[in-house]
Design a protein around this motif. Structure first.
Motif, PDB file in Angstrom:
ATOM      1  N   PRO A 318       0.820  -1.214   0.000  1.00 27.92           N
ATOM      2  CA  PRO A 318       0.000   0.000   0.000  1.00 27.92           C
ATOM      3  C   PRO A 318       0.855   1.267   0.000  1.00 27.92           C
ATOM      4  CG  PRO A 318      -0.021  -1.026   2.173  1.00 27.92           C
ATOM      5  CD  PRO A 318       0.740  -1.938   1.277  1.00 27.92           C
ATOM      6  N   ARG A 319       0.533   2.175  -0.901  1.00 27.54           N
ATOM      7  CA  ARG A 319       1.179   3.492  -0.962  1.00 27.54           C
ATOM      8  C   ARG A 319       0.076   4.520  -1.153  1.00 27.54           C
ATOM      9  NH1 ARG A 319       6.586   2.852  -2.753  1.00 27.54           N
ATOM     10  NH2 ARG A 319       6.853   5.047  -2.252  1.00 27.54           N
ATOM     11  N   MET A 320       0.040   5.539  -0.325  1.00 29.61           N
ATOM     12  CA  MET A 320      -0.984   6.561  -0.505  1.00 29.61           C
ATOM     13  C   MET A 320      -0.420   7.945  -0.192  1.00 29.61           C
ATOM     14  SD  MET A 320      -3.503   5.970   2.792  1.00 29.61           S
ATOM     15  CE  MET A 320      -3.738   4.240   2.466  1.00 29.61           C
ATOM     16  N   ASP A 321      -0.893   8.941  -0.944  1.00 26.73           N
ATOM     17  CA  ASP A 321      -0.561  10.343  -0.706  1.00 26.73           C
ATOM     18  C   ASP A 321      -1.861  11.088  -0.443  1.00 26.73           C
ATOM     19  OD1 ASP A 321       2.195  10.224  -0.968  1.00 26.73           O
ATOM     20  OD2 ASP A 321       2.131  10.506  -3.139  1.00 26.73           O
ATOM     21  N   LEU A 322      -1.963  11.718   0.719  1.00 26.11           N
ATOM     22  CA  LEU A 322      -3.159  12.466   1.070  1.00 26.11           C
ATOM     23  C   LEU A 322      -3.067  13.889   0.527  1.00 26.11           C
ATOM     24  CD1 LEU A 322      -3.805  11.299   4.752  1.00 26.11           C
ATOM     25  CD2 LEU A 322      -4.345  10.161   2.587  1.00 26.11           C
ATOM     26  N   ALA A 323      -4.208  14.470   0.264  1.00 21.56           N
ATOM     27  CA  ALA A 323      -4.261  15.801  -0.353  1.00 21.56           C
ATOM     28  C   ALA A 323      -3.829  16.892   0.627  1.00 21.56           C
ATOM     29  CB  ALA A 323      -5.671  16.085  -0.864  1.00 21.56           C
ATOM     30  N   THR A 324      -3.181  17.917   0.092  1.00 20.23           N
ATOM     31  CA  THR A 324      -2.880  19.127   0.845  1.00 20.23           C
ATOM     32  C   THR A 324      -3.861  20.215   0.412  1.00 20.23           C
ATOM     33  OG1 THR A 324      -1.243  19.710  -0.843  1.00 20.23           O
ATOM     34  CG2 THR A 324      -0.433  18.594   1.130  1.00 20.23           C
ATOM     35  N   ARG A 325      -3.963  21.283   1.215  1.00 20.88           N
ATOM     36  CA  ARG A 325      -4.829  22.391   0.834  1.00 20.88           C
ATOM     37  C   ARG A 325      -4.294  23.694   1.420  1.00 20.88           C
ATOM     38  NH1 ARG A 325      -8.043  23.499   5.348  1.00 20.88           N
ATOM     39  NH2 ARG A 325      -8.149  21.770   6.859  1.00 20.88           N
ATOM     40  N   LEU A 326      -4.594  24.781   0.754  1.00 15.25           N
ATOM     41  CA  LEU A 326      -4.149  26.094   1.199  1.00 15.25           C
ATOM     42  C   LEU A 326      -5.086  26.629   2.277  1.00 15.25           C
ATOM     43  CD1 LEU A 326      -2.084  28.426   0.551  1.00 15.25           C
ATOM     44  CD2 LEU A 326      -3.912  29.410  -0.860  1.00 15.25           C
ATOM     45  N   VAL A 327      -4.510  27.194   3.331  1.00 16.24           N
ATOM     46  CA  VAL A 327      -5.279  27.847   4.391  1.00 16.24           C
ATOM     47  C   VAL A 327      -4.849  29.314   4.424  1.00 16.24           C
ATOM     48  CG1 VAL A 327      -5.836  27.897   6.849  1.00 16.24           C
ATOM     49  CG2 VAL A 327      -5.377  25.708   5.718  1.00 16.24           C
ATOM     50  N   VAL A 328      -5.731  30.203   4.012  1.00 14.17           N
ATOM     51  CA  VAL A 328      -5.399  31.632   3.919  1.00 14.17           C
ATOM     52  C   VAL A 328      -5.714  32.320   5.239  1.00 14.17           C
ATOM     53  CG1 VAL A 328      -5.840  33.795   2.703  1.00 14.17           C
ATOM     54  CG2 VAL A 328      -5.836  31.633   1.448  1.00 14.17           C
ATOM     55  N   ARG A 329      -4.698  32.967   5.805  1.00 13.84           N
ATOM     56  CA  ARG A 329      -4.887  33.740   7.027  1.00 13.84           C
ATOM     57  C   ARG A 329      -4.387  35.172   6.803  1.00 13.84           C
ATOM     58  NH1 ARG A 329      -3.056  28.622   9.625  1.00 13.84           N
ATOM     59  NH2 ARG A 329      -4.937  27.537  10.350  1.00 13.84           N
ATOM     60  N   GLU A 330      -3.550  35.708   7.683  1.00 17.83           N
ATOM     61  CA  GLU A 330      -3.255  37.135   7.660  1.00 17.83           C
ATOM     62  C   GLU A 330      -1.847  37.494   7.174  1.00 17.83           C
ATOM     63  OE1 GLU A 330      -3.896  38.256  11.682  1.00 17.83           O
ATOM     64  OE2 GLU A 330      -6.036  37.723  11.662  1.00 17.83           O
ATOM     65  N   SER A 331      -1.013  36.489   6.892  1.00 16.57           N
ATOM     66  CA  SER A 331       0.380  36.815   6.558  1.00 16.57           C
ATOM     67  C   SER A 331       0.607  37.049   5.069  1.00 16.57           C
ATOM     68  CB  SER A 331       1.312  35.699   7.051  1.00 16.57           C
ATOM     69  OG  SER A 331       1.064  34.489   6.332  1.00 16.57           O
ATOM     70  N   SER A 332      -0.428  37.004   4.283  1.00 20.06           N
ATOM     71  CA  SER A 332      -0.296  37.230   2.830  1.00 20.06           C
ATOM     72  C   SER A 332      -1.280  38.293   2.381  1.00 20.06           C
ATOM     73  CB  SER A 332      -0.525  35.926   2.048  1.00 20.06           C
ATOM     74  OG  SER A 332      -1.788  35.354   2.367  1.00 20.06           O
ATOM     75  N   ALA A 333      -0.817  39.169   1.473  1.00 19.66           N
ATOM     76  CA  ALA A 333      -1.637  40.271   0.957  1.00 19.66           C
ATOM     77  C   ALA A 333      -1.011  40.759  -0.344  1.00 19.66           C
ATOM     78  CB  ALA A 333      -1.694  41.407   1.990  1.00 19.66           C
ATOM     79  N   PRO A 334      -1.716  41.571  -1.117  1.00 17.82           N
ATOM     80  CA  PRO A 334      -1.126  42.122  -2.339  1.00 17.82           C
ATOM     81  C   PRO A 334       0.129  42.922  -2.019  1.00 17.82           C
ATOM     82  CG  PRO A 334      -3.498  42.454  -2.340  1.00 17.82           C
ATOM     83  CD  PRO A 334      -3.134  41.959  -0.968  1.00 17.82           C
ATOM     84  N   PRO A 335       1.075  43.003  -2.948  1.00 18.64           N
ATOM     85  CA  PRO A 335       2.299  43.770  -2.706  1.00 18.64           C
ATOM     86  C   PRO A 335       1.989  45.251  -2.510  1.00 18.64           C
ATOM     87  CG  PRO A 335       2.162  43.124  -5.016  1.00 18.64           C
ATOM     88  CD  PRO A 335       1.069  42.401  -4.296  1.00 18.64           C
ATOM     89  N   ALA A 336       2.864  45.944  -1.804  1.00 14.33           N
ATOM     90  CA  ALA A 336       2.665  47.374  -1.540  1.00 14.33           C
ATOM     91  C   ALA A 336       2.528  48.138  -2.871  1.00 14.33           C
ATOM     92  CB  ALA A 336       3.848  47.917  -0.741  1.00 14.33           C
ATOM     93  N   GLY A 337       1.521  48.999  -2.937  1.00 15.76           N
ATOM     94  CA  GLY A 337       1.323  49.807  -4.127  1.00 15.76           C
ATOM     95  C   GLY A 337       0.514  49.136  -5.204  1.00 15.76           C
ATOM     96  N   ALA A 338       0.120  47.884  -4.989  1.00 21.11           N
ATOM     97  CA  ALA A 338      -0.652  47.178  -6.024  1.00 21.11           C
ATOM     98  C   ALA A 338      -2.076  47.691  -6.052  1.00 21.11           C
ATOM     99  CB  ALA A 338      -0.651  45.683  -5.738  1.00 21.11           C
TER     100      ALA A 338
END
Length: 338
Positions: A318-338
């Motif tokens: 048996p070999r299995m790979d479980l799915a990953t997913r993105l969790v968006v919180r507060e450390s990411s935002a558009p670049p300054a001036g965008a």
């Protein structure tokens, strides 16, 4: 392969070793009242004869053994929790062992696990030595590798996660926010997951038509200090990146610390995405955008597998790979001036 009566085969093995049948039985069951010399002699003959103890025999232990290269890691608790969930549901307990390095447990570990004779073994390593595999199989002790780090051999049951897809999702998120100067800090360069996450990063950049600046691709150690030290180099330059994809949450915390040291605000001046989604990610300041690696679910699947394998052999590895997913919180935002 002809199915030989174990009592007949063990009697012949005992005769070949020049010991009693009860001594062979003691060795098989990990009893301590056998001299080291006799134990080694019997073990050598068992291995040479390819003796295979049948799965599902009575007298099996009540433990699942969980083996780590080191227990002082933030994600170790996630894996312990998963194995414990399944063990408890089956009336079993777990024993924790710390042994070896990130690639495989030390050679001395195998003697201890043969004495303990657990229901099965869950290992947090990239692989397992051939000798250790043979000894575990000869005693019908099933094993499964939880593989957040490498690429186990084809004969090793394993549970992993979709590292490439995680790197892709993290980088796409930053691109969709408007970032083009995106750096990637990953783990060691002898770990397959490090390359898989960077390959996902490269695929996202290439599909968006953004050229990868090779100065922005760095290998580290998945730890806070590694993230901090590399980020200090990347960020203390006039053409610094506006976003960093870190290969672990711990690295991401190091990046946040480096940004503060240089007077940069997260996410106003620098966006950061981590990887793992440990409990600490939601409590960092700011709360960390990250890729959720299902460590607890991976551990639960691995524990279920060893229990199933202890009852009866499976038809395939048996070999299995479980799915990953993105969790968006507060450390990411558009670049300054965008």
């Amino acid at each position: 392969m002809v199915d030989v009566d174990p009592k007949v085969k063990l009697a012949q093995l005992a005769e070949d070793a020049g010991v009693s049948l009860s001594t062979v039985s003691k060795v098989l069951n990990g009893r301590p009242d056998v001299s080291a010399r006799t134990r080694a002699k019997v073990e050598a003959i068992l291995d040479a004869q390819g003796y295979q103890r049948r799965a599902g025999l009575p007298g099996r232990g009540t433990l699942i053994e969980l083996v780590f290269p080191e227990l002082e890691t933030a994600w170790a608790m996630e894996i312990i929790r998963g194995v414990e969930n399944v063990a408890r549901a089956h009336g079993l307990s777990i024993v924790l062992t710390e042994s070896g390095d990130r690639h495989s447990p030390s050679a001395s570990w195998i003697d201890g696990v043969l004495r303990r004779r657990p229901v099965g073994v869950v290992l947090v390593f990239s692989d397992l030595a051939d000798e250790a595999k043979a000894k575990l199989r000869s005693r019908a002790i099933p094993f499964v590798i939880i593989d957040p780090a490498g690429d186990p051999a084809s004969d090793v049951p394993s549970v992993g996660s979709a590292n490439w897809a995680g790197g892709l999702a993290a980088t796409r998120h930053l691109i969709e926010l408007g970032h083009t100067r995106i750096a990637a800090i990953t783990g060691r360069d002898d770990m397959m997951c490090s390359f898989a996450r960077v390959d996902g990063y490269r695929s996202a950049m290439n599909s968006a038509g953004i050229e990868v600046d090779e100065r922005f691709v760095r290998f580290g150690n998945f730890q806070v200090d590694g993230g901090r030290n590399i980020a200090l180099e990347l960020l203390d330059a006039p053409d610094r990146p506006t976003a960093i994809f870190a290969g672990s949450d711990l690295q991401a915390l190091g990046v946040i610390e480096a940004a503060r040291t240089l007077g940069l605000r997260v996410p106003d001046d620098l966006s950061i995405v981590g990887y793992d989604d440990l409990q600490l990610a939601k409590w960092s300041s700011p709360a960390l955008t990250t890729v959720h690696q299902p460590l607890t679910a991976m551990a639960e699947e691995a524990a279920r597998l060893v229990i199933r394998m202890s009852d009866s052999p499976l038809g395939s590895i048996p070999r299995m790979d479980l799915a990953t997913r993105l969790v968006v919180r507060e450390s990411s935002a558009p670049p300054a001036g965008a």
